[in-house]
Design an enzyme around this catalytic site. Structure first.
Site, PDB file in Angstrom:
ATOM      1  N   CYS A 110      77.710  55.642  67.740  1.00 12.67           N
ATOM      2  CA  CYS A 110      76.770  56.092  66.713  1.00 12.67           C
ATOM      3  C   CYS A 110      76.105  54.829  66.195  1.00 12.67           C
ATOM      4  O   CYS A 110      76.694  54.096  65.413  1.00 12.67           O
ATOM      5  CB  CYS A 110      77.515  56.826  65.597  1.00 12.67           C
ATOM      6  SG  CYS A 110      76.430  57.301  64.226  1.00 12.67           S
ATOM      7  N   CYS A 113      75.250  55.078  62.198  1.00 13.72           N
ATOM      8  CA  CYS A 113      76.313  55.105  61.173  1.00 13.72           C
ATOM      9  C   CYS A 113      77.675  55.215  61.853  1.00 13.72           C
ATOM     10  O   CYS A 113      78.082  54.298  62.561  1.00 13.72           O
ATOM     11  CB  CYS A 113      76.065  56.201  60.139  1.00 13.72           C
ATOM     12  SG  CYS A 113      75.636  57.818  60.803  1.00 13.72           S
ATOM     13  N   SER A 114      78.371  56.327  61.660  1.00 12.95           N
ATOM     14  CA  SER A 114      79.713  56.455  62.245  1.00 12.95           C
ATOM     15  C   SER A 114      80.062  57.923  62.464  1.00 12.95           C
ATOM     16  O   SER A 114      81.185  58.340  62.199  1.00 12.95           O
ATOM     17  CB  SER A 114      80.742  55.803  61.327  1.00 12.95           C
ATOM     18  OG  SER A 114      80.613  56.337  60.024  1.00 12.95           O
ATOM     19  N   CYS A 115      79.085  58.715  62.929  1.00  7.86           N
ATOM     20  CA  CYS A 115      79.311  60.152  63.158  1.00  7.86           C
ATOM     21  C   CYS A 115      80.489  60.341  64.123  1.00  7.86           C
ATOM     22  O   CYS A 115      80.550  59.688  65.168  1.00  7.86           O
ATOM     23  CB  CYS A 115      78.053  60.785  63.749  1.00  7.86           C
ATOM     24  SG  CYS A 115      76.671  60.781  62.592  1.00  7.86           S
TER      25      CYS A 115
END
Lengths: 205, 249
Positions: A110, A113-115
């Site tokens: 990702c 972000c950090s999905c």
């Protein structure tokens, strides 16, 4: 520039005090309760976590038709198994599985972000959130995987999936050799979060 | 263009951090719990009313906006949950739930006595709603007719939309062409309106989302590894028909 790169010697002590202070004030003011934080953390220990993904992968290993369904319609295939409620809940509303094999290795990233697919994998480990990983995996996945100790042969195609909209991706790793005769439960124990995100492969114990 | 929007492909960063823990400090669990509760109590969700005094919207978009608005050097300097701690405490102060002075004073108390117990209390309905949010989620899919302009196999051009405070368009894909590999069924909104960027939470902003395959050799000519493909999920607002060679001439 000195201040830019200066870290307080009490960095973690201060972070901890500030986090606890924020929690205390939010309880006092009636935003959350004294049990809220533990309720959330407890949910990730018991309901949403990599133990769910491992169970689905182990089923896919023993049942090739299930593996096909898991990739073709992830939500429906997950609904076939006995999971806690909430498998289409927060950060799992639209999940998709991709399978390794036939000369293909999948890697989930990702870059924005950090999905991460919470219901099947819980919360993202630090390597996944690391900006260096997120930057480099997009351009040089083989070099990055090597740093994780995984050599992907040059003839194997790497598919890198950038989770930039609603889909939360996860990987169905290949069943390791030497695991004939293991129960589904024993197989599930071989499935790590790293193997379900593509920075590792599943290995026989 | 913000560096945080275009992380993909940066060079010179050194080795990756292979840490497999989710939390590396105990306090990080606290800020994660608070963030999740804020998302669950955010008033736009169709969940039961609770006695919580939290009445302002907080979604992933708000958290991401905070991280994207940081000085890029700070973005690389601070660990993941440190960014959350900064962004979330700032939000509570700027929305009037507490003052910076209160937070400083309370922080000093816990610095002096880290084991001082937390206050007790709060309505059970608040925690019930938090759990309900985790169970039900918050799907961006909307029940409106989707009219996808592209089909699987189509070549698409990623638009160079104006840069804004928050986007779901990975910057390294701007002006690049890719091939649609999947048209997701239905139409999708985003958590918040991103203005000129083009996506948003209103029903009129429900739009198709595509999975698009990119050839890394075109993204980073002469400078990408061989034999891999990069896939990105992209809202329709970010895609256009490629300008044909004839039209461009």
């Amino acid at each position: 520039m000195t201040a830019q790169f200066f870290y307080d010697a009490d960095r973690e002590k201060k972070n901890a005090a500030r986090a606890k202070a924020l929690q205390a004030l939010l309880i006092e003011k009636g935003v959350i309760t004294s049990k809220t934080v533990d309720t959330v953390l407890g949910y990730f220990e018991t309901k949403m976590g990599p133990f769910n993904g491992a169970k689905a992968v182990a089923r896919a290993w023993v049942d090739p038709a299930y593996k096909e369904r898991l990739v073709a319609d992830t939500a429906a295939a997950l609904a076939e198994l006995e999971f806690p409620e909430g498998m289409a809940g927060a950060e799992g509303e639209h999940m998709k599985a991709v399978a390794n094999g036939d000369g293909v290795h999948n890697l989930i990233i990702c870059t924005l972000c950090s999905c991460y697919p919470w219901p099947v994998l819980g919360l993202p480990p630090y390597w996944y959130k690391d900006p260096t990983f997120r930057s480099r995996a997009a351009r040089e996945p083989r070099a990055v995987l090597k740093e994780f100790g995984l050599e992907v042969p040059s003839e194997t195609e790497i598919k890198v999936w950038d989770s930039s909209a609603q889909i939360r991706w996860f990987v169905v790793p290949e069943r390791p050799a030497g695991t004939d005769g293991l129960s589904e439960e024993q197989l599930a124990a071989l499935v790590t979060p790293e193997s379900m995100m593509g920075v590792a492969v599943a290995k026989a114990a | 263009m913000k560096l945080q929007h275009t992380l993909g492909g940066l060079e010179g960063l050194g080795p990756v951090w292979t840490e497999t823990r989710v939390f590396v400090e105990e306090w990080e669990k606290v800020i994660f719990g608070i963030h999740t509760a804020m998302m669950a109590l955010s008033p736009q969700l169709p969940l039961p009313e609770t006695p919580s005094v939290f009445k302002t919207v907080w979604t992933w978009a708000d958290l991401r906006k905070g991280a994207e608005s940081m000085n890029p050097f700070d973005y690389f300097k601070y660990r993941y949950y440190e960014k959350w701690l900064g962004g979330i405490s700032g939000y509570f102060v700027s929305n009037g739930y507490l003052t910076e002075a209160e937070l400083e004073a309370k922080t000093a108390e816990y610095l002096a006595d880290p084991d001082k117990p937390l206050p007790e209390g709060g309505a059970a309905e608040i925690d019930a709603r938090v759990v309900q949010y985790l169970v039900e989620g918050d799907s961006p899919k909307r029940d409106v007719a989707a009219e996808p302009a592209f089909a699987v196999g189509d070549t698409v051009l990623v638009k160079n939309v104006p840069t804004v405070e928050h986007t779901r368009l990975p910057g390294f894909l701007r002006n690049k062409t890719g091939v649609v590999t999947e048209v997701y069924p239905g139409a999708y909104v985003y958590l918040t309106d991103t203005g000129a960027d083009g996506i948003g939470d209103g029903i009129e902003k429900a739009m198709p989302v595509y999975c698009v395959a990119f050839d890394p050799a075109e993204l980073w000519p002469g400078n990408a590894e061989a034999n891999f493909t990069l896939y990105a999920d992209l809202y329709a607002a970010y895609l256009a028909e490629p300008v044909s060679a004839a039209a461009a001439a």
